[in-house]
Each structure stands twice: as structure tokens, then as C-alpha cells.
Design a protein around this motif. Structure first.
Motif, mmCIF file in Angstrom:
data_model
loop_
_atom_site.group_PDB
_atom_site.id
_atom_site.type_symbol
_atom_site.label_atom_id
_atom_site.label_comp_id
_atom_site.label_asym_id
_atom_site.label_seq_id
_atom_site.Cartn_x
_atom_site.Cartn_y
_atom_site.Cartn_z
ATOM 1 N N ALA A 30 65.959 32.217 78.875
ATOM 2 C CA ALA A 30 66.234 32.183 77.432
ATOM 3 C C ALA A 30 65.071 31.558 76.674
ATOM 4 O O ALA A 30 64.619 32.089 75.649
ATOM 5 N N ARG A 31 64.562 30.442 77.190
ATOM 6 C CA ARG A 31 63.434 29.782 76.523
ATOM 7 C C ARG A 31 62.220 30.700 76.481
ATOM 8 O O ARG A 31 61.525 30.795 75.468
ATOM 9 N N ALA A 32 61.949 31.370 77.611
ATOM 10 C CA ALA A 32 60.775 32.247 77.677
ATOM 11 C C ALA A 32 60.907 33.409 76.693
ATOM 12 O O ALA A 32 59.931 33.786 76.035
ATOM 13 N N LEU A 33 62.098 33.981 76.573
ATOM 14 C CA LEU A 33 62.297 35.098 75.651
ATOM 15 C C LEU A 33 62.192 34.654 74.197
ATOM 16 O O LEU A 33 61.655 35.377 73.353
ATOM 17 N N ASP A 44 41.833 25.811 74.039
ATOM 18 C CA ASP A 44 41.111 27.018 74.461
ATOM 19 C C ASP A 44 41.196 27.207 75.970
ATOM 20 O O ASP A 44 41.396 28.325 76.463
ATOM 21 N N LEU A 45 41.026 26.132 76.718
ATOM 22 C CA LEU A 45 41.086 26.216 78.175
ATOM 23 C C LEU A 45 42.464 26.669 78.631
ATOM 24 O O LEU A 45 42.594 27.448 79.580
ATOM 25 N N TYR A 46 43.510 26.181 77.988
ATOM 26 C CA TYR A 46 44.861 26.590 78.360
ATOM 27 C C TYR A 46 45.028 28.096 78.198
ATOM 28 O O TYR A 46 45.541 28.771 79.092
ATOM 29 N N ARG A 47 44.582 28.623 77.059
ATOM 30 C CA ARG A 47 44.728 30.063 76.834
ATOM 31 C C ARG A 47 43.911 30.866 77.838
ATOM 32 O O ARG A 47 44.366 31.875 78.377
ATOM 33 N N GLU A 48 42.685 30.414 78.082
ATOM 34 C CA GLU A 48 41.787 31.162 78.969
ATOM 35 C C GLU A 48 42.238 31.117 80.420
ATOM 36 O O GLU A 48 41.867 31.979 81.218
ATOM 37 N N HIS A 49 43.027 30.107 80.771
ATOM 38 C CA HIS A 49 43.528 30.008 82.148
ATOM 39 C C HIS A 49 44.991 30.414 82.232
ATOM 40 O O HIS A 49 45.711 29.992 83.140
ATOM 41 N N LEU A 50 45.423 31.252 81.261
ATOM 42 C CA LEU A 50 46.719 31.916 81.304
ATOM 43 C C LEU A 50 47.884 30.935 81.327
ATOM 44 O O LEU A 50 48.883 31.137 82.030
ATOM 45 N N VAL A 51 47.767 29.870 80.561
ATOM 46 C CA VAL A 51 48.856 28.901 80.426
ATOM 47 C C VAL A 51 49.334 28.946 78.982
ATOM 48 O O VAL A 51 48.525 28.830 78.058
ATOM 49 N N PRO A 52 50.637 29.111 78.738
ATOM 50 C CA PRO A 52 51.121 29.235 77.359
ATOM 51 C C PRO A 52 51.008 27.932 76.579
ATOM 52 O O PRO A 52 51.006 26.838 77.146
ATOM 53 N N GLN A 53 50.917 28.059 75.269
ATOM 54 C CA GLN A 53 50.815 26.898 74.401
ATOM 55 C C GLN A 53 51.997 25.955 74.579
ATOM 56 O O GLN A 53 51.857 24.735 74.503
ATOM 57 N N ALA A 54 53.174 26.522 74.833
ATOM 58 C CA ALA A 54 54.368 25.690 75.004
ATOM 59 C C ALA A 54 54.216 24.708 76.163
ATOM 60 O O ALA A 54 54.741 23.598 76.124
ATOM 61 N N ALA A 55 53.481 25.116 77.209
ATOM 62 C CA ALA A 55 53.274 24.225 78.353
ATOM 63 C C ALA A 55 52.481 22.998 77.942
ATOM 64 O O ALA A 55 52.707 21.889 78.446
ATOM 65 N N LEU A 56 51.533 23.191 77.046
ATOM 66 C CA LEU A 56 50.705 22.086 76.562
ATOM 67 C C LEU A 56 51.519 21.148 75.676
ATOM 68 O O LEU A 56 51.435 19.920 75.796
ATOM 69 N N GLU A 57 52.329 21.729 74.806
ATOM 70 C CA GLU A 57 53.067 20.921 73.833
ATOM 71 C C GLU A 57 54.284 20.241 74.441
ATOM 72 O O GLU A 57 54.655 19.140 74.031
ATOM 73 N N ARG A 58 54.904 20.898 75.418
ATOM 74 C CA ARG A 58 56.161 20.374 75.979
ATOM 75 C C ARG A 58 55.977 19.730 77.348
ATOM 76 O O ARG A 58 56.943 19.335 77.985
ATOM 77 N N HIS A 59 54.728 19.703 77.823
ATOM 78 C CA HIS A 59 54.400 18.998 79.070
ATOM 79 C C HIS A 59 55.224 19.515 80.257
ATOM 80 O O HIS A 59 55.962 18.780 80.906
ATOM 81 N N TRP A 60 55.051 20.802 80.521
ATOM 82 C CA TRP A 60 55.723 21.377 81.677
ATOM 83 C C TRP A 60 55.224 20.729 82.960
ATOM 84 O O TRP A 60 54.059 20.336 83.062
ATOM 85 N N PRO A 61 56.069 20.669 84.003
ATOM 86 C CA PRO A 61 55.600 20.195 85.317
ATOM 87 C C PRO A 61 54.659 21.211 85.949
ATOM 88 O O PRO A 61 54.665 22.397 85.590
ATOM 89 N N TRP A 62 53.864 20.739 86.908
ATOM 90 C CA TRP A 62 52.858 21.589 87.542
ATOM 91 C C TRP A 62 53.463 22.845 88.148
ATOM 92 O O TRP A 62 52.912 23.942 88.010
ATOM 93 N N ALA A 63 54.606 22.732 88.829
ATOM 94 C CA ALA A 63 55.186 23.895 89.505
ATOM 95 C C ALA A 63 55.460 25.022 88.510
ATOM 96 O O ALA A 63 55.202 26.195 88.790
ATOM 97 N N ARG A 64 55.968 24.665 87.323
ATOM 98 C CA ARG A 64 56.264 25.704 86.340
ATOM 99 C C ARG A 64 54.974 26.297 85.769
ATOM 100 O O ARG A 64 54.880 27.503 85.556
#
Length: 393
Positions: free
Chosen positions: A336-339, A105-125
Motif C-alpha cells: 500500500a505504501r509503495a503504491l 543525487d546519489l540516492y536517485r542514481e543508485h536506484l533508491v527512492p526519496q522516501a527511503a532517505l526521508e523515512r530512514h528505511w532499514p538496509w534490508a528494505r
């Protein structure tokens, strides 16, 4: 606490919260390789330390950080603003180290996509994604006329003296809080001055190689926007003179790199300013073509649907509609990934790239195979439309 101070604390607090969420997701993922988990935690810890005063940051070690993720978050977050919030009471992991539902819920509310949570994006991205989504959220809330005005201002006034920017943005100024002080960006400083790109008007990067100094626009260097510092020393109180070394290096004048000069944040420049310039250039090249009508930034749509609607109406034939979404990503693989993460559109869509990325069109086409998406560049699309419409003006 002053309003600006309040906003700064709140921003740092929200950044710290996002970093805690990223760290908790990494801690709770049993499939994540130890080396990747360690890198993620160190990335997040760096963000936390930057969010705290220096004295507090020095006391925050990796062991304390990992243990604190299993407790209420208050010790990990900077002091809240006067309005307060309940972030400090949150627990992201349960006693067994598993992620609580609140994490998603916090990820969605702070405008971070679900993929960032599941794929462990780096902070800069993650940070860039937050800024891009925040930009779209602001644009989405504007009335159609305001929306079109804001899009035009992205291209016309992305940086400059604060008094000039305030006048240009006028009533939108207080709603568009994406500007940062150029004094905080040492990468664009040359002896206390900064130089706006003649194409996008955003600060150019200063690159030093020994005694040589190059000033260039990161986005428009492929089009020949780069300079060297003139040999003649500048007069006292004046900016060093730049000599153009590229085919589109129009004369530029240095401006003071002070806190009174602002620029849109880098994510807004990359994902807002550059596509807008591409859209305007496409419109200008199609202007006056017989049978061709261009509608810019349909304000009644979601801002992330598409940017231009081009209608070709030949005599005696049904109108043909082209929906164009301009993109100016550095990484076509990232694009490509984002699309692919988006829901497919119910209509054919044209993805428009800058001309200098023409060699990457086939790669992006292959990655998007199966979608109703055409990939092309500015010049190729203009040639296609001129051929279809007969090219008459």
C-alpha cells in the motif's frame, strides 16, 4: 584483477556507499529519535563491515564511522576497481553536520527512492528496493520481443545448473546479472542438496525443529507446497527423499548445493518471478474464452506500468479494457505504501493478489481509497471476467 573480482569489489563499494548515504541522512535529521538514529547507524555500520576485508572491518568502530561521515569517504569504502571512481572524494555532510545536496543525487542514481532517505528505511528494505528497481531498469532497456522473453524466463528458469541457465537465457545471459550461487545460501541446504519448488522452481527453505525437518516454499506453502524428509536413509551420493505433506506437494528431486548451481536473487524472485507466475496463471485460466483477448507484458510500455491488458469485446458493444498489475508482496501494508508513493495512473488499474491473500483485499482497498485502483485476487478476477463475457469458450 580478474573480471569477477572487479565486479565483486565494485558491488561491495556501491553497497558501502549506499550505507554511508543512509547513515548521513540519519545523522543530519534533527527530528530523528536518538534510539532510531542509533539503530540506523548500527545497521549501516554492519553493512560497511561486511563490505570490507575482515581485518579492516574489525578496526571500524561507531565513533570512527560517525566522524568519517563528515570527511571524504575514501576510508569508509572498499578499494575501488581498476577503472576507479570518485566516490572516495565525496563529502556527504558539511562542517555543521547538515546533508549536502549530493546526498539526494546519489540516492536517485543508485536506484533508491526519496522516501527511503526521508523515512530512514532499514538496509534490508533499501537493498530489496535497489534490486527491484535494477530489475526494472534492465527490463526497460530491452526491445519488446526481448522483454517478453525475459519475463517468460523469470518463470521458466529462475534457478538451476549454470550450464542449463546459460542455454535457456542465451543472449540475455550477460545482460541479466541477478543470479547468485546457491552454495552461499545455507537456509536452503539439506545435507549438501537443495530442492526447487514445483510451482516457482526457486530453492525451498529447510526448517529444522529438533529431529524434524520441513522443506517448504515460502511463497507457495499456503497452497500446500511443503515436505518432510523420508525415514529411509538416502543411498551414498544421492539426495534425501522428500515426502509431500501438502495438497500440491508434487515430487521433487534434490540438486547439489554447489557454486555451479545458481538462483535469481531473493528480491528478483519476490518481485519478478512470483508476479510473473501469477500473470501466466491468469492468462491460462482465461485462454479460449469467447470475446476475451489477453495481451501479456506490453513491451512498448514501462515495465512498472501494468502486466496484462485484457480486452472483452461483446457483440454490438464497445470493447472493455482491463489493465492488470500482479503483485506478490509479503506485506500488504508495504505494498500500500509503495503504491501510494507512485504517481496516480491516468487509467483504471487492477491490482491482482494471490488467492491466499484474499482476506487482505479489503484492507488494501481502504488504504488506496481515492485512487482509480481495484484490488482483487486471481480466482475472483477470473470469475468476474467469465461472468462479463458469458464464460463461453
Amino acid at each position: 584483477m580478474a573480471l569477477k573480482e572487479c565486479d565483486d569489489v565494485q558491488l561491495r563499494r556501491e553497497q558501502a556507499l549506499t550505507a554511508c548515504c543512509m547513515a548521513a541522512a540519519a545523522e543530519a535529521d534533527p527530528q530523528l529519535q536518538p534510539a532510531r538514529r542509533a539503530a540506523m547507524l548500527m545497521d549501516c555500520l554492519s553493512v560497511l563491515r561486511a563490505a570490507h576485508p575482515a581485518a579492516d572491518a574489525a578496526q571500524l568502530g561507531m565513533g570512527e564511522f560517525r566522524r568519517a561521515l563528515r570527511c571524504p569517504l575514501a576510508p569508509l569504502l572498499p578499494t575501488p576497481s581498476e577503472s576507479g571512481d570518485r566516490f572516495g572524494e565525496l563529502c556527504l555532510l558539511d562542517g555543521d553536520g547538515l546533508a549536502r545536496d549530493a546526498l539526494q543525487d546519489l540516492y536517485r542514481e543508485h536506484l533508491v527512492p526519496q522516501a527511503a532517505l526521508e523515512r530512514h528505511w532499514p538496509w534490508a528494505r533499501v537493498r530489496a528496493e535497489q534490486e527491484e528497481r535494477r530489475l526494472y531498469e534492465v527490463l526497460r532497456r530491452l526491445e519488446p520481443q526481448e522483454y517478453r522473453r525475459a519475463r517468460a524466463l523469470l518463470a521458466e528458469s529462475p534457478a538451476g545448473p549454470v550450464r542449463v541457465l546459460r542455454r535457456a537465457w542465451d543472449q540475455l545471459w550477460m545482460r541479466f546479472d541477478f543470479f547468485e550461487a546457491i552454495s552461499d545460501w545455507p537456509w536452503c541446504h539439506l545435507d549438501g542438496w537443495w530442492y526447487p519448488c514445483p510451482k516457482c522452481r526457486w530453492p525451498m527453505r529447510v526448517v529444522r525443529r529438533g529431529a524434524e525437518v520441513e522443506v517448504r516454499c515460502e511463497a507457495h506453502r499456503p497452497r500446500g507446497v511443503h515436505y518432510r524428509v523420508g525415514l529411509e536413509p538416502p543411498a551414498a551420493g544421492t539426495a534425501p527423499f522428500l515426502v509431500g505433506t501438502g495438497r500440491q506437494s508434487d515430487p521433487v528431486v534434490g540438486l547439489p548445493a554447489s557454486s555451479e548451481h545458481l538462483a535469481l536473487s531473493r528480491p528478483v524472485w519476490r518481485y519478478g518471478v512470483l508476479p510473473t507466475l501469477l500473470e501466466i496463471e491468469l492468462r491460462n485460466q482465461l485462454q479460449g474464452l469467447a470475446y476475451v483477448q489477453v495481451e501479456m507484458w506490453p513491451g512498448e510500455l514501462r515495465p512498472d506500468e501494468y502486466d496484462l491488458k485484457i480486452t472483452i469485446t461483446l457483440p454490438g458493444r464497445r470493447p472493455k479494457h482491463l489493465r492488470v498489475d500482479a503483485k506478490a508482496w509479503e506485506s500488504v501494508e508495504g505494498l500500500a505504501r509503495a503504491l501510494l508513493e507512485r504517481e496516480p495512473k491516468p487509467y483504471p488499474l487492477i491490482i491482482l493478489l494471490p488467492d491466499h491473500q484474499g482476506h487482505e483485499v479489503e484492507f488494501l482497498k481502504a488504504r488506496l481509497a481515492g485512487r482509480r485502483i481495484t484490488v482483487t485476487t486471481l480466482t475472483r478476477l477470473v470469475m468476474r471476467i467469465k461472468k462479463t463475457s458469458g464464460g463461453a469458450r
